[in-house]
Design a protein around this motif. Structure first.
Motif, short mmCIF file in Angstrom:
data_model
loop_
_atom_site.label_atom_id
_atom_site.label_comp_id
_atom_site.label_asym_id
_atom_site.label_seq_id
_atom_site.Cartn_x
_atom_site.Cartn_y
_atom_site.Cartn_z
N SER A 65 -1.41 85.47 23.17
CA SER A 65 -2.21 84.60 22.26
C SER A 65 -3.33 84.35 22.95
O SER A 65 -4.06 83.63 22.14
N CYS A 66 -3.40 84.33 24.21
CA CYS A 66 -4.92 83.90 24.95
C CYS A 66 -5.74 84.94 24.65
O CYS A 66 -7.02 84.65 25.19
N THR A 67 -5.52 86.20 24.32
CA THR A 67 -6.57 87.04 24.19
C THR A 67 -7.37 87.03 22.88
O THR A 67 -8.29 87.71 22.56
N CYS A 68 -7.03 86.37 21.98
CA CYS A 68 -7.99 86.25 20.47
C CYS A 68 -7.71 84.82 19.82
O CYS A 68 -6.82 84.10 20.28
N SER A 69 -8.63 84.38 19.05
CA SER A 69 -8.46 83.03 18.36
C SER A 69 -7.63 83.17 17.30
O SER A 69 -7.45 82.00 16.55
N ALA A 70 -6.83 84.15 16.98
CA ALA A 70 -6.27 84.30 15.50
C ALA A 70 -4.89 83.67 16.18
O ALA A 70 -4.46 83.48 17.24
N PRO A 71 -3.91 83.17 14.99
CA PRO A 71 -2.55 82.63 15.29
C PRO A 71 -1.89 83.99 16.01
O PRO A 71 -1.99 85.00 15.67
N THR A 72 -0.85 83.78 16.85
CA THR A 72 0.19 84.75 17.22
C THR A 72 1.60 84.29 16.92
O THR A 72 1.92 82.95 16.96
N LEU A 91 3.69 76.81 26.50
CA LEU A 91 3.22 77.03 25.22
C LEU A 91 2.27 75.81 24.77
O LEU A 91 1.44 76.03 24.01
N LYS A 92 2.61 74.83 25.32
CA LYS A 92 1.82 73.64 24.90
C LYS A 92 0.22 73.87 25.29
O LYS A 92 -0.65 73.05 24.66
N GLN A 93 -0.13 74.86 26.12
CA GLN A 93 -1.37 74.99 26.47
C GLN A 93 -2.14 75.88 25.68
O GLN A 93 -3.30 76.03 25.54
N ALA A 94 -1.46 76.45 24.72
CA ALA A 94 -1.93 77.23 23.63
C ALA A 94 -3.23 76.83 22.83
O ALA A 94 -3.10 75.56 22.33
N ALA A 95 -4.42 77.57 22.88
CA ALA A 95 -5.55 76.99 22.08
C ALA A 95 -5.35 77.39 20.67
O ALA A 95 -6.14 76.72 19.69
N GLN A 96 -4.63 78.37 20.28
CA GLN A 96 -4.47 78.91 19.03
C GLN A 96 -2.96 78.74 18.37
O GLN A 96 -2.34 78.36 19.23
N PRO A 97 -2.99 78.63 17.17
CA PRO A 97 -1.40 78.40 16.74
C PRO A 97 -0.70 79.29 17.08
O PRO A 97 -1.06 80.81 17.36
N LEU A 98 0.55 79.09 17.72
CA LEU A 98 1.56 79.97 18.25
C LEU A 98 2.86 79.78 17.58
O LEU A 98 3.41 78.51 17.77
N VAL A 99 3.45 80.56 17.02
CA VAL A 99 4.91 80.27 16.45
C VAL A 99 5.91 81.21 16.94
O VAL A 99 5.70 82.29 17.24
N LEU A 163 1.56 78.52 11.03
CA LEU A 163 0.53 79.18 11.10
C LEU A 163 -0.79 78.35 11.04
O LEU A 163 -1.83 79.01 11.76
N GLU A 164 -0.74 77.38 10.52
CA GLU A 164 -1.95 76.55 10.45
C GLU A 164 -2.29 75.86 11.41
O GLU A 164 -3.47 75.49 11.94
N SER A 165 -1.25 75.49 12.48
CA SER A 165 -1.62 74.39 13.34
C SER A 165 -0.57 74.40 14.69
O SER A 165 0.49 74.79 14.17
N GLY A 166 -1.05 74.07 15.79
CA GLY A 166 -0.05 73.95 16.66
C GLY A 166 0.88 74.85 17.18
O GLY A 166 0.87 75.96 16.98
#
Ligand SMILES: Cc1ncc(C[n+]2csc(CCOP(=O)(O)OP(=O)(O)O)c2C)c(N)n1
Ligand SMILES: [Mg+2]
Length: 197
Positions: A65-72, A91-99, A163-166
């Motif tokens: 997830s850290c390799t791109c700005s899209a959701p993972t 996972l709380k450190q994820a900058a992009q949506p992560l499900v 997918l939209e957030s958090g």
């Protein structure tokens, strides 16, 4: 097939996932391979073999997830998730949506489909290893959103919103023998339909 089932969840994920999809080993990898579908938007799909297969999947998905700005999205089994539970802390450190989608069938259901003892203590104690756990308090402990949908429609709604957030953990609770039964029924239906052609 009615209600919530893994076959349907994997088929939906193949359609709805955006950005990157990291697929856990055991049945998730096999189901996604069988149930993948034609898509309009390309998807980056990754998997891990690791030291033995079901270890380190959540940690790897976080790295991915850290390799791109899209959701993972990561989809994995319950035993695999338990193996790597402490990686939920990342996972709380994820900058992009992560499900995180956990397909919880109370142990290793792949063993219903492998040449190992078919029932009884040998199967349960040494292969399937049921644990009776769910992941609601793990999500709470690590500060993640949580949903446990009870229908395919509720799964699709929870997933598209996630997918939209958090960072969100979605737990799909299904009976342990369900996927083996569903795949047998699907196989029989396909054989029946192809005889009629
Ligand atoms: C590190 C490691 N330990 C044990 C195994 C053996 N193993 C393969 S699949 C599996 C069960 C996986 O269960 P789960 O993640 O719940 O997936 P399911 O089979 O239910 O889809 C186990 C223990 C492995 N592959 N890797
Ligand atoms: Mg399982």
């Amino acid at each position: 097939m009615r209600g919530l089932h893994r076959v349907g969840v994997c088929h939906l994920l193949a359609q709805l996932a955006e950005g990157q999809l990291f697929i856990g080993n055991s049945l998730p990898a096999r189901l996604m391979n069988m149930l993948g579908t034609h898509r309009q938007m390309p998807l980056r799909v990754l998997a891990n073999r690791g030291a033995s297969g079901i270890d380190g999947l959540i940690a790897t998905a976080y790295g991915v997830s850290c390799t791109c700005s899209a959701p993972t999205t990561i989809v994995l089994g319950d035993t695999s998730a338990l193996h790597d539970l402490n990686s939920l802390a990342l996972l709380k450190q994820a900058a992009q949506p992560l499900v995180v989608v956990i397909l919880n069938n109370d142990g290793g259901s792949i063993f219903h489909m492998l040449p190992v003892p078919k029932e009884g203590e040998l199967l349960e104690r040494y292969y399937r290893q049921p644990h009776g756990l769910n992941f609601e308090y793990a999500a709470k402990m690590f500060g993640l959103g949580y949903a446990a949908p009870s229908s395919l429609e509720a799964f699709a709604a929870a997933y598209t919103q996630a997918l939209e957030s958090g960072v969100m953990l979605i737990e799909v609770n299904v009976p342990h023998q369900q996927v083996a039964d569903d795949l047998k029924a699907l196989g029989a239906a396909i054989r029946g339909a192809s005889r009629e052609l």
